[in-house]
Each structure stands twice: as structure tokens, then as C-alpha cells.
Scaffold this active site. Structure first.
Site, mmCIF file in Angstrom:
data_model
loop_
_atom_site.group_PDB
_atom_site.id
_atom_site.type_symbol
_atom_site.label_atom_id
_atom_site.label_comp_id
_atom_site.label_asym_id
_atom_site.label_seq_id
_atom_site.Cartn_x
_atom_site.Cartn_y
_atom_site.Cartn_z
ATOM 1 N N ASP A 244 0.913 -0.940 0.139
ATOM 2 C CA ASP A 244 -0.034 -0.059 -0.062
ATOM 3 C C ASP A 244 0.853 1.251 0.015
ATOM 4 O O ASP A 244 1.744 1.515 0.908
ATOM 5 C CB ASP A 244 -0.823 0.005 1.134
ATOM 6 C CG ASP A 244 -1.606 1.183 1.285
ATOM 7 O OD1 ASP A 244 -2.581 1.460 0.576
ATOM 8 O OD2 ASP A 244 -1.220 2.066 2.286
ATOM 9 N N TYR B 96 3.358 9.953 0.512
ATOM 10 C CA TYR B 96 4.111 9.396 1.437
ATOM 11 C C TYR B 96 5.418 9.809 1.335
ATOM 12 O O TYR B 96 6.130 9.689 0.199
ATOM 13 C CB TYR B 96 3.978 7.865 1.359
ATOM 14 C CG TYR B 96 2.686 7.388 2.227
ATOM 15 C CD1 TYR B 96 1.916 8.196 2.741
ATOM 16 C CD2 TYR B 96 2.466 5.901 1.772
ATOM 17 C CE1 TYR B 96 0.711 7.665 3.380
ATOM 18 C CE2 TYR B 96 1.178 5.479 2.360
ATOM 19 C CZ TYR B 96 0.238 6.253 3.120
ATOM 20 O OH TYR B 96 -0.762 6.044 3.539
ATOM 21 N N ARG C 282 -8.847 10.896 0.941
ATOM 22 C CA ARG C 282 -9.717 11.600 1.969
ATOM 23 C C ARG C 282 -10.864 12.193 0.928
ATOM 24 O O ARG C 282 -10.549 12.696 0.087
ATOM 25 C CB ARG C 282 -9.148 12.532 2.777
ATOM 26 C CG ARG C 282 -7.900 12.264 3.561
ATOM 27 C CD ARG C 282 -8.538 11.919 4.950
ATOM 28 N NE ARG C 282 -7.454 11.465 5.872
ATOM 29 C CZ ARG C 282 -7.715 11.153 7.236
ATOM 30 N NH1 ARG C 282 -9.242 11.210 7.703
ATOM 31 N NH2 ARG C 282 -7.006 10.810 7.932
ATOM 32 N N SER D 65 -10.512 5.650 1.141
ATOM 33 C CA SER D 65 -10.128 5.680 2.441
ATOM 34 C C SER D 65 -10.812 6.821 3.078
ATOM 35 O O SER D 65 -10.864 7.845 2.655
ATOM 36 C CB SER D 65 -8.704 5.775 1.884
ATOM 37 O OG SER D 65 -7.831 5.964 3.374
ATOM 38 N N ASN D 66 -10.872 6.398 4.419
ATOM 39 C CA ASN D 66 -11.497 7.255 5.396
ATOM 40 C C ASN D 66 -12.694 8.015 4.876
ATOM 41 O O ASN D 66 -13.174 9.008 4.963
ATOM 42 C CB ASN D 66 -10.561 8.350 5.527
ATOM 43 C CG ASN D 66 -9.096 8.027 5.886
ATOM 44 O OD1 ASN D 66 -9.000 7.583 7.044
ATOM 45 N ND2 ASN D 66 -8.148 8.515 5.095
ATOM 46 N N GLN E 156 -10.413 1.833 3.344
ATOM 47 C CA GLN E 156 -9.300 1.884 4.395
ATOM 48 C C GLN E 156 -9.535 2.907 5.584
ATOM 49 O O GLN E 156 -9.681 4.101 5.190
ATOM 50 C CB GLN E 156 -7.994 2.099 3.674
ATOM 51 C CG GLN E 156 -6.864 1.773 4.528
ATOM 52 C CD GLN E 156 -5.473 1.952 3.893
ATOM 53 O OE1 GLN E 156 -4.692 3.161 4.107
ATOM 54 N NE2 GLN E 156 -5.072 1.158 2.840
ATOM 55 N N GLY F 288 2.369 -1.004 9.091
ATOM 56 C CA GLY F 288 3.144 0.058 8.655
ATOM 57 C C GLY F 288 4.740 0.226 9.146
ATOM 58 O O GLY F 288 5.307 1.042 8.845
ATOM 59 N N THR F 289 4.851 -0.854 10.107
ATOM 60 C CA THR F 289 6.307 -0.709 10.279
ATOM 61 C C THR F 289 7.429 -0.960 9.379
ATOM 62 O O THR F 289 7.087 -1.757 8.362
ATOM 63 C CB THR F 289 6.601 -1.681 11.579
ATOM 64 O OG1 THR F 289 7.944 -1.688 11.956
ATOM 65 C CG2 THR F 289 6.293 -3.188 11.031
ATOM 66 N N ARG G 258 10.104 -6.489 13.396
ATOM 67 C CA ARG G 258 8.720 -6.098 13.502
ATOM 68 C C ARG G 258 7.616 -6.849 12.620
ATOM 69 O O ARG G 258 6.440 -7.386 12.878
ATOM 70 C CB ARG G 258 8.380 -4.722 13.807
ATOM 71 C CG ARG G 258 7.158 -4.560 14.676
ATOM 72 C CD ARG G 258 7.236 -3.203 15.360
ATOM 73 N NE ARG G 258 5.970 -3.097 16.392
ATOM 74 C CZ ARG G 258 5.207 -2.124 16.087
ATOM 75 N NH1 ARG G 258 5.175 -1.295 15.084
ATOM 76 N NH2 ARG G 258 4.152 -2.080 16.574
#
Length: 322
Positions: free
Chosen positions: A60, A65, A137, A166-167, A188, A284-285, A290
Site C-alpha cells: 500500500d 508518503y 480523503r 479511504s477514510n 481503508q 506500517g512498520t 517487527r
């Protein structure tokens, strides 16, 4: 795990992954306009490889970003790994414009802007098609007919295979879908053990706390009824329960992980996946260790009893249910 990546022989588009999605927001260096480095590409490659190791094949993105650097370094990773693009699905988002000088941060879903942002994302990602495009958005100034026009055009040109949002609330999705021939396939939303409005919106009806979280009640049900995949961004709650912090929810999470011979990250993701809406967490890490800690959440169905699921919820709430 079944991969939903390569386009089938009959030409139908791939669907989004049905267990976990890797969120690439952490890739690409700092949140500024300084150039990315080779080290940033190396770190992105390590994160992508860790995601593939745990069975994640859906990635994603969003055009904003790291000011576009997340998509750019991912494109570099694809260039380094011949054949990788055919084994994964790529999802990106558009519609947010970051603040720049005197220009305020705002949302922009005019048709020309949508098309331009997608073309720029394709260039950065070094691919000729996005498997799923999400509107990042809601833009109060955008006419849904104009949004539909842009999405239809991108789909006809073969630049976008599927579309989603999304949102957005159920009402906003329905308002757009009524003008769109393509089905909206994804919504999302921020959903986690820390952000529980998605589950509390229903059970807090007819109580003084109803609507306090602001989550639009009925959105989950609408998405399930219309075959819209629910993706949970922020699924790991930014490490709130899986680090060293002590709290009733974190302590219970660690205890359950020991009992089930898995990791706290897995149990946290199982809590989302246990819901009958078949929520797909977005991880998202950017830390490979992780990401690997999520392995059992990708390869195994949630191992949480009814009572364990509720115990985690109540521990995170810090108060009994009404």
C-alpha cells in the site's frame, strides 16, 4: 497462503490480499523534500523482503508518503528485483495535497488532479498499472460525477485495475458509487485496539457515549453488505501495546502471546481479523524484525476465543462495556 497478485489468464483483475497488507509510508527517508539515498533504498528492500517472507504480497502506497519518496524507493526495489512486480499487488492513494509555502494542506479530487497524480505515481513506482487506486480523503469541493469521470478514464486506459476509497463513511461511499460504473472494492480506515470507534459505534448506541468517537455508525455493515474490503491502517497501534509500555491491555497481550506460542504483534492483528467483517490489517512498520513478528497473523487464522477477544477490548477500554 493464496497470493492475489498475478493477473489471471482470463484477464480479470487481481483482488486485494485477504489477510495482511504492507503499508509503505515508512519507506523513503525523512518527511521532507531532501533526496532519498541508496541507504533508504536498501532499507526499503529489507522491509519488502521481510514482508514477502511472512506471506504479504499486497503493498500500500500514497502519492504523498515522504513527499513521493516512498513510491520512488519502492520503484527502485522493483528495478533491483526482476519479476517481483508480477508476484505482488500495488495499491496507491491520491487526493491529499501537502502544505507547501503559502499553500495550505488540503484535499483535491478534481478529475485532472486525480489523473495527474496517478500518472506521477506510475512513474515513481516504475510500473504501467496500479492494481487498486484509493481516494485518500473526501474532498468537499469535488463533484462525484467528476471523480467518476476520472476513475472511468484511468480504468479504460488500463492504468488502474480497481478503485476504492479511504477514510469514507457509508453515505459518502454510496453517494460516489451511485455515479460510478466500477465497483468500489476497498475502504481503508484507522482501526486498531487503540482506535476502537469502528466496533464501539455499534455497541454504544442508546448510551450517553454514543457518537463520542466520531466513527460513522453503519459503515462496517455497509462495506460487508456491498463486498467492500475493509483495510485497517494503524493496525499495530504505533507500538502502543507491543513495546515496553506496561498497561492492562499490553500485559494481557503478552500473556496471550506466551500461551499461544506467538508474538504480541500477531495477537494484536488477530484481534482485528477475528471480527466477522474480515478486516485486513495494514502493517506500517519499516523494521524487518517487527514485520516478521506478524508472520502467524498472515499464515494462520485468528486463535482467539470469544472471551479472549472481549477481554482485550475491555482491557484497552479501561472500563466495562455498557
Amino acid at each position: 497462503m493464496t497470493a492475489h497478485n498475478a493477473v489471471p489468464a482470463d484477464g480479470t483483475p487481481p483482488g486485494p490480499d485477504d489477510r495482511l497488507v504492507y503499508g509503505c509510508m515508512g519507506l523513503g527517508g525523512d518527511w521532507d523534500r531532501t533526496p532519498y539515498t541508496v541507504a533508504d533504498v536498501d532499507r526499503a528492500e529489507a522491509a519488502v523482503q521481510a514482508a514477502l517472507e511472512v506471506g504479504i504480497t499486497a503493498f500500500d502506497h500514497a502519492d504523498i508518503y515522504r513527499h513521493g519518496k516512498s513510491e520512488t524507493v519502492f520503484g527502485e526495489v522493483l528495478a533491483r528485483t526482476p519479476g517481483l512486480r508480477d508476484r505482488i499487488t500495488l495499491q496507491t492513494k491520491c487526493g491529499i495535497r501537502l502544505a507547501d509555502g503559502s499553500r495550505p494542506g488540503h484535499y483535491h479530487l478534481a478529475a485532472r488532479s486525480i489523473v495527474q497524480r496517478v500518472e506521477e505515481s506510475l512513474t515513481r513506482l516504475r510500473t504501467d498499472v496500479v492494481d487498486t487506486l484509493l481516494l485518500h480523503r473526501p474532498d468537499p469541493l469535488a463533484a462525484p460525477e467528476e471523480i467518476a469521470e476520472a476513475l472511468h478514464s484511468l480504468h479504460r486506459q488500463g492504468l488502474v485495475r480497481q478503485v476504492g476509497v479511504s477514510n469514507m463513511s457509508a453515505a459518502q461511499i454510496a453517494h460516489l458509487q451511485a455515479r460510478l460504473d466500477l465497483p468500489l472494492t476497498v475502504n481503508q480506515l484507522e482501526m486498531s485496539l487503540a482506535r476502537r470507534g469502528w466496533v464501539e459505534a455499534g455497541v454504544l448506541l442508546n448510551t450517553p457515549a454514543a457518537g463520542a468517537d466520531g466513527f460513522p455508525e453503519g459503515t462496517l455493515e455497509y462495506c460487508v453488505d456491498h463486498g467492500i474490503q475493509l483495510q485497517a491502517w494503524g493496525a499495530l497501534a504505533r507500538g502502543r501495546y507491543t513495546g515496553t509500555e506496561a498497561s492492562p491491555a499490553a500485559d494481557l497481550l503478552r500473556r496471550l502471546a506466551r500461551q499461544k506460542d506467538t508474538t504480541p504483534e500477531t495477537v494484536l492483528l488477530w484481534w482485528l481479523r477475528r471480527h466477522p467483517a474480515r478486516i485486513v490489517p495494514v502493517i506500517g512498520t519499516s523494521r524487518p524484525e517487527r514485520i516478521r513478528a506478524c508472520r502467524d497473523a498472515a499464515f494462520h487464522e485468528p486463535d482467539l476465543t470469544h472471551e479472549e477477544w472481549y477481554a482485550l477490548w475491555i482491557a484497552a477500554r479501561g472500563a466495562p462495556l455498557p
